[in-house]
Design a protein around this motif. Structure first.
Motif, PDB file in Angstrom:
ATOM      1  N   SER A 263      82.156  94.784   2.906  1.00  0.00           N
ATOM      2  CA  SER A 263      81.592  95.639   2.412  1.00  0.00           C
ATOM      3  C   SER A 263      79.788  95.710   2.359  1.00  0.00           C
ATOM      4  CB  SER A 263      81.717  95.725   0.778  1.00  0.00           C
ATOM      5  OG  SER A 263      81.077  94.653   0.393  1.00  0.00           O
ATOM      6  N   GLU A 264      79.410  96.935   2.192  1.00  0.00           N
ATOM      7  CA  GLU A 264      77.807  96.883   2.490  1.00  0.00           C
ATOM      8  C   GLU A 264      77.186  96.199   1.462  1.00  0.00           C
ATOM      9  OE1 GLU A 264      74.460  97.680   4.186  1.00  0.00           O
ATOM     10  OE2 GLU A 264      76.341  98.359   4.863  1.00  0.00           O
ATOM     11  N   SER A 265      77.812  95.925   0.267  1.00  0.00           N
ATOM     12  CA  SER A 265      77.048  95.173  -0.818  1.00  0.00           C
ATOM     13  C   SER A 265      77.214  93.614  -0.363  1.00  0.00           C
ATOM     14  CB  SER A 265      77.876  95.171  -2.183  1.00  0.00           C
ATOM     15  OG  SER A 265      79.264  95.077  -2.144  1.00  0.00           O
TER      16      SER A 265
ATOM     17  N   GLU B  87      74.355  91.730  10.982  1.00  0.00           N
ATOM     18  CA  GLU B  87      75.263  92.862  11.806  1.00  0.00           C
ATOM     19  C   GLU B  87      76.609  92.634  11.768  1.00  0.00           C
ATOM     20  OE1 GLU B  87      73.695  92.773  15.815  1.00  0.00           O
ATOM     21  OE2 GLU B  87      71.685  92.768  15.429  1.00  0.00           O
ATOM     22  N   TYR B  88      77.255  94.008  11.326  1.00  0.00           N
ATOM     23  CA  TYR B  88      78.577  93.986  11.424  1.00  0.00           C
ATOM     24  C   TYR B  88      79.063  95.206  12.166  1.00  0.00           C
ATOM     25  CZ  TYR B  88      83.369  93.907   9.160  1.00  0.00           C
ATOM     26  OH  TYR B  88      84.594  94.026   9.134  1.00  0.00           O
TER      27      TYR B  88
ATOM     28  N   LEU C  81      77.303  92.530   2.653  1.00  0.00           N
ATOM     29  CA  LEU C  81      76.080  92.474   3.842  1.00  0.00           C
ATOM     30  C   LEU C  81      74.889  92.247   3.195  1.00  0.00           C
ATOM     31  CD1 LEU C  81      77.554  95.116   6.068  1.00  0.00           C
ATOM     32  CD2 LEU C  81      77.739  92.639   6.367  1.00  0.00           C
ATOM     33  N   GLU C  82      74.432  93.189   1.772  1.00  0.00           N
ATOM     34  CA  GLU C  82      73.025  92.795   1.500  1.00  0.00           C
ATOM     35  C   GLU C  82      73.034  91.455   0.812  1.00  0.00           C
ATOM     36  OE1 GLU C  82      70.458  95.005   1.653  1.00  0.00           O
ATOM     37  OE2 GLU C  82      71.688  96.023   3.124  1.00  0.00           O
ATOM     38  N   ALA C  83      74.009  91.013   0.128  1.00  0.00           N
ATOM     39  CA  ALA C  83      73.785  89.654  -0.287  1.00  0.00           C
ATOM     40  C   ALA C  83      73.597  88.552   0.695  1.00  0.00           C
ATOM     41  CB  ALA C  83      75.351  89.423  -1.244  1.00  0.00           C
TER      42      ALA C  83
ATOM     43  N   GLN D 191      83.388  85.463  -1.423  1.00  0.00           N
ATOM     44  CA  GLN D 191      83.482  86.845  -1.497  1.00  0.00           C
ATOM     45  C   GLN D 191      84.941  87.205  -1.263  1.00  0.00           C
ATOM     46  OE1 GLN D 191      81.079  89.609  -2.092  1.00  0.00           O
ATOM     47  NE2 GLN D 191      79.833  87.619  -2.709  1.00  0.00           N
TER      48      GLN D 191
ATOM     49  N   ARG E  77      72.300  88.975   3.460  1.00  0.00           N
ATOM     50  CA  ARG E  77      70.900  88.942   3.922  1.00  0.00           C
ATOM     51  C   ARG E  77      70.115  88.447   3.157  1.00  0.00           C
ATOM     52  NH1 ARG E  77      72.812  94.562   5.239  1.00  0.00           N
ATOM     53  NH2 ARG E  77      73.095  94.723   7.293  1.00  0.00           N
ATOM     54  N   ALA E  78      70.234  88.534   1.727  1.00  0.00           N
ATOM     55  CA  ALA E  78      69.553  87.775   0.798  1.00  0.00           C
ATOM     56  C   ALA E  78      69.559  86.233   0.893  1.00  0.00           C
ATOM     57  CB  ALA E  78      69.722  88.384  -0.683  1.00  0.00           C
TER      58      ALA E  78
END
Length: 310
Positions: A238-240, A255-256, A242-244, A282, A246-247
């Motif tokens: 999920s996008e969420s 990248e996905y 991916l954001e986690a 996750q 990146r953090a």
């Protein structure tokens, strides 16, 4: 110093092809010359050989100033350009003999050199073949034999493995290593980064007519910000998530695409264990997961901002 280029400038009208180029190549090196199309590699080689008149600067070969009439220097240079240059009406042996004869007039000595060159590229079984009967890989080998038969001290190889089969490529690369072991200095250009990594003792990256980075492959890799690359066959990220990801500390980019997750770490860091734990936490389904160290291609992309084939 085999090659010493200082403040070389070459203009074509308003276009500056070489912008105060400086380059030094030491004896016995296999020196990689890289750059995107239009970076000045071919112009630099042509100026080095005194085939082009330049506007400013100097070129020294073996400690002497290069000039169009410097035939003593040119006898010590072998050139294998990207486009195959042999005579279609001559056999393999006749072609090698002809090109060797441009430098070596003594027939007895030349006979031995021609035999050595043919053996060196593995064309003994094809001596009486015309070039049109050879495969692309064998034709490349013939091109190399013609360029090195006179045993030059400096050899320039411009894309020698373009469009050849894997067997011929391996044969050519091993031949280049052997040339280095025998003491020749080699200038090598290629779009195949893995070849440059395998062969070259030192590498220069050109862009816009000047050297923007130079060193061993290890030194070049130490210049970039990106370190280890982690690749995961991951499903339904999920996008969420991916954001986690990146953090996370030490993560430079994520990248996905097409169910392949790529995580680039900051230089000096290793995130494989951390990324694997994150994916498990996750509940993301995944297949293979592996890490790769930075490659010359990563170096090239970061330093020039261009793909090598641009």
């Amino acid at each position: 110093m085999v090659v010493k280029i200082e403040n070389l400038v070459k203009r074509y009208g308003k276009l500056i092809a070489l912008d105060h180029l400086n380059l030094q190549i030491r004896e016995g090196e296999i020196f990689g010359l890289l750059g995107p199309n239009g970076s000045g590699k071919t112009t630099a080689i042509n100026c080095m050989l005194s085939l082009l008149q330049y506007d400013k600067g100097s070129v020294q070969i073996f400690g002497k100033e290069m000039a169009p009439t410097a035939y003593d220097l040119k006898r010590e240079i072998g050139i294998v350009m990207q486009n195959v240059a042999v005579f279609d009406e001559l056999t393999v042996r006749q072609n090698v003999d002809y090109f060797c004869g441009l430098y070596v007039t003594d027939r007895n000595r030349r006979r031995g050199l021609v035999k050595q060159a043919i053996q060196f590229v593995g064309l003994e079984e094809y001596e009486k073949f015309l070039p049109k009967k050879l495969s692309g890989g064998l034709l490349r080998r013939l091109n190399i034999a013609c360029g090195i038969a006179h045993r030059p001290r400096l050899i320039i190889l411009d894309e020698p493995t373009v469009a050849v089969d894997p067997q011929s490529r391996n044969s050519i690369l091993e031949g280049i290593r052997q040339l280095g072991r025998e003491g020749a200095t080699v200038i090598y250009t290629s779009h195949y980064m893995e070849e440059v990594e395998q062969l070259c003792t030192r590498i220069a990256i050109l862009d816009q007519g000047r050297v923007i980075a130079e060193g061993t492959k290890e030194e070049l890799k130490s210049m970039i910000s990106v370190g280890e690359k982690i690749v995961v066959e991951a499903f339904g990220v999920s996008e969420s998530a991916l954001e986690a990801l990146r953090a996370l500390p030490g993560v430079a980019a994520v990248e996905y695409c097409d169910e392949k997750l790529t995580v680039r770490s900051e230089r000096g860091g290793s995130n494989l264990t951390r990324v694997a734990a994150f994916i498990t936490e996750q509940g993301i389904g995944y297949g293979r997961i592996y890490s790769e160290l930075p490659t010359l291609n990563d170096v090239f992309l970061e330093i020039t901002g261009k793909a090598l084939r641009d």
